[in-house]
Design an enzyme around this catalytic site. Structure first.
Site, mmCIF file in Angstrom:
data_model
loop_
_atom_site.group_PDB
_atom_site.id
_atom_site.type_symbol
_atom_site.label_atom_id
_atom_site.label_comp_id
_atom_site.label_asym_id
_atom_site.label_seq_id
_atom_site.Cartn_x
_atom_site.Cartn_y
_atom_site.Cartn_z
ATOM 1 N N TYR A 190 0.846 -1.192 0.000
ATOM 2 C CA TYR A 190 0.000 0.000 0.000
ATOM 3 C C TYR A 190 0.881 1.241 0.000
ATOM 4 O O TYR A 190 1.898 1.298 0.698
ATOM 5 C CB TYR A 190 -0.893 0.014 1.245
ATOM 6 C CG TYR A 190 -1.674 1.302 1.424
ATOM 7 C CD1 TYR A 190 -2.945 1.434 0.893
ATOM 8 C CD2 TYR A 190 -1.135 2.374 2.128
ATOM 9 C CE1 TYR A 190 -3.667 2.611 1.045
ATOM 10 C CE2 TYR A 190 -1.840 3.568 2.286
ATOM 11 C CZ TYR A 190 -3.100 3.665 1.739
ATOM 12 O OH TYR A 190 -3.815 4.829 1.890
ATOM 13 N N GLU A 228 -3.738 7.724 -3.685
ATOM 14 C CA GLU A 228 -3.695 6.422 -3.010
ATOM 15 C C GLU A 228 -3.541 5.305 -4.035
ATOM 16 O O GLU A 228 -4.339 5.205 -4.969
ATOM 17 C CB GLU A 228 -4.966 6.195 -2.190
ATOM 18 C CG GLU A 228 -4.959 4.874 -1.425
ATOM 19 C CD GLU A 228 -6.243 4.652 -0.648
ATOM 20 O OE1 GLU A 228 -6.173 4.512 0.589
ATOM 21 O OE2 GLU A 228 -7.313 4.625 -1.282
#
Length: 311
Positions: free
Chosen positions: A93, A181
């Site tokens: 991530y 993101e």
């Protein structure tokens, strides 16, 4: 569907694609587990052949997709995205966000990618790594390399991951983003480090210098009243009640809606006209609220201390 086939053919000729992913381009989550009115399950499909790309696309375009976020009414699918399907060996991530405590951008990374990052932060806080960025100087490459190492990238992959992060910061800075993101930032056996999925938010206050990008905005799936309100400089969210609310200030608007609910009513909207609202905007606000056929009455709650009410 024919355009989707052409896109797949281009992927084959340009990249030698062996598999293809077809995604319904709609503004909702949970597409993969959704149901289309054509009878096909799933708004995301991985197929092996170009003929299958065309077939799957024909069962998406022109039909409604129902997901856990859309409700029973679903959303219309008018476009699909066709991309090359890649294997993912490992998921991490990565994001860049504006952080009030840090007073600027912060890179956030975790080796636990492909899942809800809030869950990781709550249950595995030691798997969350942060790197505050000096907004004037920009990211320091050595520090970004350390972040890439914390995400589990070694050797050449670490260099690739660092390069991706630096380029994403360039995007973040140049396009006035408030969030970039990537989940997952994955490792592919054939392509190295790849940004497989992205969510990007932009600062509306910078729209005046990002005109080319904002011109790409697709309002076709948005509520027409909300689109009209945005164009009028109003903050408006349509709801299911029958009491319209016209208020100045987001906090006062929320409190007004709470009072309506407390006394057994049901607000039809959230509408914050702001502190610098002009007479013509107030007129537009009334028009927007009254155009909702469910609205039976309108409650006006204006704090005169921040709005000139003399007109």
């Amino acid at each position: 569907a024919q355009e989707a086939r052409t896109a797949a053919e281009n992927l084959l000729s340009a990249h030698g694609a062996k598999q293809y992913v077809v995604k319904a381009l709609v503004l909702t989550g949970g597409r993969g587990k959704g149901m289309l009115s054509s009878g096909m399950k799933g708004g995301v499909k991985v197929v092996d052949k170009i003929d299958e790309v065309e077939d799957v696309s024909s069962k998406m375009i022109g039909y409604k997709l129902v997901t856990k976020q859309t409700g029973e009414q679903g959303v219309d699918v008018s476009r699909v995205m066709v991309g090359e399907a890649l294997d993912i060996m490992r998921e991490t991530y990565f994001s860049i966000v504006l952080d009030r405590a840090a007073g600027g951008p912060v890179m956030v990374g975790s080796p636990e990618g492909g899942m809800d990052i809030e869950w990781v932060a709550e249950h595995k806080p030691d798997k969350i790594f942060t790197l505050p960025i000096d907004i004037m100087a920009g990211p320091v490459k050595e520090k970004v390399m350390e972040l890439a190492a914390n995400l589990g990238f070694d050797g050449e992959l670490r260099t690739q991951a660092c390069h991706q992060m630096l380029m994403l910061y360039k995007l973040f800075s140049e396009k006035d983003a408030t969030q970039v993101e990537i989940n997952p930032l994955g490792q592919s056996p054939d392509r190295g480090v790849v940004c497989f999925d992205a969510k990007i938010n932009f600062d509306d206050n910078a729209a005046f210098r990002q005109k080319d990008m904002y011109a790409l905005k697709d309002d076709s799936e948005d509520d027409p009243l909300e689109v009209e309100a945005i164009n009028c400089g109003l903050n408006f969210i349509k709801m299911d009640g029958n009491i319209g609310c016209l208020v100045n200030g987001a906090g006062l608007a929320m409190a007004t809606m709470d009072i309506v609910k407390l006394h057994g009513g049901d607000p039809a909207n959230f509408l914050d006209v702001g502190g610098g609202v002009k007479e013509h905007q107030v007129t537009q606000a009334f028009n927007i609220i009254s155009s909702d056929p469910k609205v039976k009455s309108i409650l006006v709650n204006i704090f005169g201390g921040i709005v000139d009410c003399r007109d």
